[in-house]
Structures are given as C-alpha cells and as structure tokens.
Design a protein around this motif. Structure first.
Motif, PDB file in Angstrom:
ATOM      1  N   PHE A 226      25.911  66.685  27.225  1.00 26.94           N
ATOM      2  CA  PHE A 226      26.280  65.592  26.330  1.00 26.94           C
ATOM      3  C   PHE A 226      27.435  65.993  25.417  1.00 26.94           C
ATOM      4  O   PHE A 226      27.967  65.172  24.678  1.00 26.94           O
ATOM      5  CB  PHE A 226      25.087  65.081  25.506  1.00 26.94           C
ATOM      6  N   GLU A 227      27.836  67.269  25.486  1.00 28.58           N
ATOM      7  CA  GLU A 227      29.014  67.760  24.778  1.00 28.58           C
ATOM      8  C   GLU A 227      29.911  68.488  25.784  1.00 28.58           C
ATOM      9  O   GLU A 227      29.434  69.345  26.534  1.00 28.58           O
ATOM     10  CB  GLU A 227      28.627  68.754  23.673  1.00 28.58           C
ATOM     11  N   ALA A 315      26.083  60.615  28.434  1.00 26.59           N
ATOM     12  CA  ALA A 315      26.444  61.513  27.330  1.00 26.59           C
ATOM     13  C   ALA A 315      26.962  60.739  26.124  1.00 26.59           C
ATOM     14  O   ALA A 315      26.668  61.082  24.973  1.00 26.59           O
ATOM     15  CB  ALA A 315      27.487  62.531  27.802  1.00 26.59           C
ATOM     16  N   ALA A 316      27.724  59.690  26.392  1.00 23.04           N
ATOM     17  CA  ALA A 316      28.281  58.893  25.296  1.00 23.04           C
ATOM     18  C   ALA A 316      27.177  58.229  24.473  1.00 23.04           C
ATOM     19  O   ALA A 316      27.349  57.987  23.267  1.00 23.04           O
ATOM     20  CB  ALA A 316      29.229  57.840  25.859  1.00 23.04           C
ATOM     21  N   ILE A 317      26.056  57.943  25.102  1.00 22.71           N
ATOM     22  CA  ILE A 317      24.916  57.358  24.391  1.00 22.71           C
ATOM     23  C   ILE A 317      24.123  58.438  23.656  1.00 22.71           C
ATOM     24  O   ILE A 317      23.675  58.247  22.518  1.00 22.71           O
ATOM     25  CB  ILE A 317      23.996  56.601  25.379  1.00 22.71           C
ATOM     26  N   LEU A 318      23.951  59.588  24.291  1.00 24.49           N
ATOM     27  CA  LEU A 318      23.131  60.655  23.720  1.00 24.49           C
ATOM     28  C   LEU A 318      23.824  61.405  22.585  1.00 24.49           C
ATOM     29  O   LEU A 318      23.180  61.843  21.625  1.00 24.49           O
ATOM     30  CB  LEU A 318      22.743  61.654  24.818  1.00 24.49           C
ATOM     31  N   GLY A 346      23.727  70.375  26.035  1.00 25.97           N
ATOM     32  CA  GLY A 346      23.202  69.484  27.053  1.00 25.97           C
ATOM     33  C   GLY A 346      21.692  69.488  27.014  1.00 25.97           C
ATOM     34  O   GLY A 346      21.072  70.123  26.150  1.00 25.97           O
ATOM     35  N   GLY A 347      21.084  68.800  27.962  1.00 24.57           N
ATOM     36  CA  GLY A 347      19.629  68.698  27.976  1.00 24.57           C
ATOM     37  C   GLY A 347      19.147  67.551  27.118  1.00 24.57           C
ATOM     38  O   GLY A 347      19.904  66.629  26.793  1.00 24.57           O
TER      39      GLY A 347
END
Length: 424
Positions: A226-227, A315-318, A346-347
C-alpha cells in the motif's frame, strides 16, 4: 508532552484524571467500531464487482476445452494454474487451485499428514508419539490454531526484523519430532516484516531431522503493497529444489484481498511429486472445486501485470487508513514512551507493542468504549503473550472517519493502562 516514566506521581495522577475524563466522554457516545480483522472495506469490494459479469454466454464457461460447469479437474483449471504460477513465479504444474480459502488448503495439507502421512512420512502423524511445530511470533492466530487443533506442541520462535530467528530454528529442527514451521514471508501478520534474502536462503537450505518436515509458506500478502512500488519476492519452490528440498515446501496464496474474500480462489504450490501423492487422496473428498469461479478470476485478473495494477487501486483506498492509525500513534503515543510499533509498507495490519503487562487491560477498556479489536495474546501460540504487550491493529475495514474515532479511543485506552501500571 513528557514521558510517563519521567513524570512525578502528582503529574501522573493529573494526567490520569484528564485521560479518564476523555475516556468517559468517548464511552458515553455508545460507539460500535471494529478493528479486529483484516477485512477489505465495502469500497474495495464494490471496486471489483465487474468480475461478476465476465461469464455470460455458454461458450464463456469453456477454458482449454474444459467446461467449467462440470465435474472434474480436482487440481484446478489449467488457466487458473497458469495465472497463479505467473503471480508466484513458479510452474503451472506445481499449482493446485482450490476453493475460496487458502486456510482450508493449509488445514487440509496438515490433516492429510495426520491421517495418511506425507510423501516421505514413515507413518501417519496420528500414529506418532509427539508432533512439534515451530511458530514464529508475533504471528497469525489462525495458523497456530490449525496445528493446535491436531494436538501438535507449539514452539514459539522469536521474530526479528529479517524474519524468524534462524539460529533458533536451525537448532530446533534437529529434533525429528519437529515436523513443520509456519511462515508469512512478505508483510507478515501482524508486524509487516519482509523476510530478508539471507533468511529465505537459510530456510530453503534447512536440513530438518524429520524427512517429512512441512515448510508452510503462506504468501498471503505477496502483491499487497500500500506504499511504494511492488517488491519482488523469491520463488521459494525453486530455491528449496536448489538445496535438495523440493518436497519440503508448501506455498499458499489466494485472491481473498484481491477480489472477494468470501468468494475468491486459493492455491497450494508444491513439488510435482507432492501433488502426485496428494491429488488422489484429495480427489476422494471432492470431485473438484468451483471452476466457474476459477475461470471468472482468470478472465478478470488476466495476468500478474494486470493484477498488480488492480492492487494499486486497493492501495489507494488502504493508504490513508494506515496513515490515520500511524499518524495518531506518532502524535499521541510516541512522546509518552509507552509503546512501539512497526511502520509496514504492505499487508493488512499494524503491530503495536504496549508497555509490558498492559495489553489485556488496554483492550478491555477499548471494548467497554465500543471498539472491537483482536484479543490480546492472539498473535502468540496458545493465545498467550508472555509479555502481555502485543496488539494487532486492523485498519482496513472501517471508513476513515470511523477509524479516526477508533484509534483516538485506542490511544486513550493504552494511556490509561500504562498509567495504571505505573501506579496512580
């Protein structure tokens, strides 16, 4: 702000009174907020609804000459095997594609070890006097419960910044009763650790005393950044084969946090020899898994490149949700010196280590204030954290607005628990 340990008794009492007042205000709101499990949000689920419409006409259901609506192909459609092989970096013939849950495949593999034995087993594990299992911790509670259910003795192995403490692992596997080890090699649950190349090579080259040792490689978050950019990972099957351990490894993954958790597709990747042994046994319990769903995923996800593009949308949501949690901890807790935490890339989790002896109390306070979280101790075998410190935070499900409320209450609760521990 001053560290709690540096405050005078009078200062701590004043701080406690102020924090307690905040807590009572929050509790009076009667909130019901949930940060217990790593569930995708409704927004993420809505994002992939198009997958439901990829199969319409009768001919859409045919793949490689196989009608997905019918019996057969217990190890999965060739196209589904190829998709997972592309994502994992292994070979299609090493893939067994199952139903919606990789946990079911893991449970089933261990169940077969107990009922039938594995390819290199002298006898079924149920006939053995003792079975021991290595559990890197903090780790995934459901992993631990699977082996605990079968009566295995769970042995805690400390997690480091690079993965399991391999000196300890290499010592323990000299015992032939040690039959396996759980692993989440990328963005581990809950700490977000990515195993180092050295750790992975040491694992792949292990020489356990047990000839039927199971390296359970749950690659649940292999494409779940997510990054930043996608982080490539090693093909553990090839590495194990390189060191003469081709039959030792069982790798698992699924689309649970790619498409629908309740209606995804899972895979077990292992040696062709292992699959040749296991397939006839599994074929007795099922004629085949849901191939329509497998084909639906193949047509929707297409390949690794297309799937990674989808993961960037997840990822953009998390990302803002994880920032909400981490920013609150940085702002509210870091100056007080009462906790530490990892900053995952991540995760699905943030691992928080509270002041020893306060995790259970902090989570009890959270529950009273309407915030549900994973129970204290869950990240350790038998649910027993020897330091009563680790707390798993799952930011993914609530909307950001609810998450802001939940993490605010969490910060208040860990403050109260710490102040009580220090004596007020």
């Amino acid at each position: 702000m001053m560290k709690y340990t540096e405050m005078t008794a009078r200062q701590r009492q004043a701080e406690y009174d102020a924090v307690l007042a905040d807590y009572e205000k929050q509790k009076a709101l009667g909130l019901k907020l949930n940060m217990a499990r790593g569930k995708p949000s409704t927004e993420q689920l809505n994002m992939v609804m198009d997958m439901c419409s990829v199969l319409v006409k009768p001919e859409d259901f045919v793949s490689d000459g196989i009608d997905s609506r019918n019996y057969g192909n217990v190890d999965g459609l060739p196209a589904a095997k190829a998709l997972f092989a592309d994502i994992l970096g292994c070979k299609p013939e090493q893939c067994f594609v199952g139903g919606n849950a990789s946990l079911q495949l893991m449970y089933d593999a261990i169940s077969k070890a107990y009922t039938h034995g594995l390819l290199h087993s002298e006898k079924p594990w149920s006939k053995l006097e003792k079975v021991k299992w290595l559990c890197p911790a903090p780790g995934y509670d459901r992993h631990f419960k699977v082996t605990q259910t079968f009566g295995a003795e769970l042995i805690t192995v400390p997690m480091t910044a690079d993965g399991p403490d391999m000196d300890r692992v290499e010592e323990l596997i000299q015992d032939p009763a040690v039959k396996g080890m759980w692993n989440v090699p990328k963005y581990s649950n809950p700490e977000g650790v990515v195993y180092s190349d050295e750790t992975i090579r040491r694992i792949a080259s292990m020489k356990p005393a047990a000839p039927d040792f199971m390296l359970m490689w749950d690659n649940a978050y292999c494409i779940h950044e997510f990054e930043g950019d996608f982080v490539p990972f090693a093909d553990i099957l090839s590495l194990c084969a390189e060191y003469g351990n081709a039959d030792m490894v069982y790798e698992f993954a699924s689309t649970s946090k790619v498409t629908f958790p309740g209606a995804g597709v899972s895979v077990m990747a292992t040696s062709e020899a292992n699959l040749a042994y296991l397939k006839p046994i599994i074929n007795i319990q099922t004629i085949g898994y849901d191939k329509i769903n497998q084909l639906r995923h193949v047509k929707y996800l297409k390949n690794k490149e297309h799937t990674l593009a989808l993961m960037q949308r997840h990822a953009a949501i998390l990302r803002p949700k994880f920032h909400t949690v981490l920013d609150a901890l940085d702002r509210e807790i870091a100056p007080l010196g009462i906790g530490t935490w990892k900053r995952p890339m991540g995760g699905y989790f943030v691992s928080y280590d509270a002041m020893p002896g306060t995790a259970k109390r902090a989570l009890a306070l959270c529950k009273e204030a309407g915030v549900t979280m994973t129970g204290a101790g869950a990240t350790f075998p038998y649910g027993e954290d020897p330091r009563d410190s680790n707390i798993r935070i799952a930011p993914s499900l609530p909307p950001v607005e609810e998450l802001q409320q939940a993490i605010a209450i969490f910060c208040i609760c860990v403050k109260l628990a710490a102040l009580e521990k220090l004596g007020v």
